[in-house]
Design an enzyme around this catalytic site. Structure first.
Site: not given
Length: 201
Positions: A53-54
């Site tokens: 996700v980062c």
């Protein structure tokens, strides 16, 4: 996973200052938060480099960087990785899970002092939750959110809230109702004068 709220920062408080090494334009640079006084700052934490996700969040903010910059706003991202890991991630192609060039600094919080100061450090996992803080020109926190690890944030909403903060600071006799966007009607926080707004919706 548990997260303590003891000693939580609150909006309206001075943002904890910090000095740290960051990767900026593929170089190491010393970043001090208080050096950004006179600007607004979007300070956001993310769990780890080379995750999933980062990079979607970091790239999304980078692609909108000019919009924030035009509002006298700097973006700083922070994780508990080293500056060397940040650099390796920036130098990795996006198609391979890397970041490529990013328009703002990636700050290293290897000692976890910044994450602890902003109370976003998950003590069990040893990584930062997805905390986001809007800091005004005087270094005061005006907005704070924390997401758990598995879901990312919304750049549009961050931009909207920033614009609302800037509007009420430049128009101290007005407040912004729910969902306010630039150009929309504001409200005067007065029992009588507020009726003008309520009568129009």
């Amino acid at each position: 996973m548990t997260h303590t709220t003891e000693g939580c920062l609150r909006v309206g408080q001075l943002a904890p200052d910090f000095t740290a090494t960051a990767v900026c334009d593929q170089e190491f640079k010393t970043i001090k938060l208080s050096d950004y006084r006179g600007k607004y700052v979007v300070l956001f934490f993310y769990p780890l480099d080379f995750t999933f996700v980062c990079p979607t969040e970091i790239i999304a903010f980078s692609e909108r960087y000019e919009e924030f910059s035009s509002l006298n706003t700097e973006i700083l991202s922070v994780s508990v990785d080293s500056e060397f890991a940040h650099l390796a991630w920036v130098q990795t192609d996006r198609k391979s899970g890397g970041l490529g060039d990013i328009a703002y600094p990636l700050v290293s919080d290897l000692k976890k002092e910044i994450s602890s100061a902003y109370n976003v450090l998950d003590p069990e996992a040893g990584i930062a939750l997805r905390g986001l803080f809007l800091i005004d020109q005087d270094g005061m926190i005006q907005h704070a959110t924390i997401n758990n690890l598995a879901f990312g944030r919304n750049v549009d909403e961050t931009l909207r809230v920033l614009q609302a903060v800037q509007h009420v600071q430049s128009h101290p006799d007005e407040v912004c109702p729910a969902g306010w966007t630039p150009g929309a009607q504001t409200m005067v926080p007065d029992p009588e004068k507020s009726k003008e707004y309520f009568a129009s919706v």
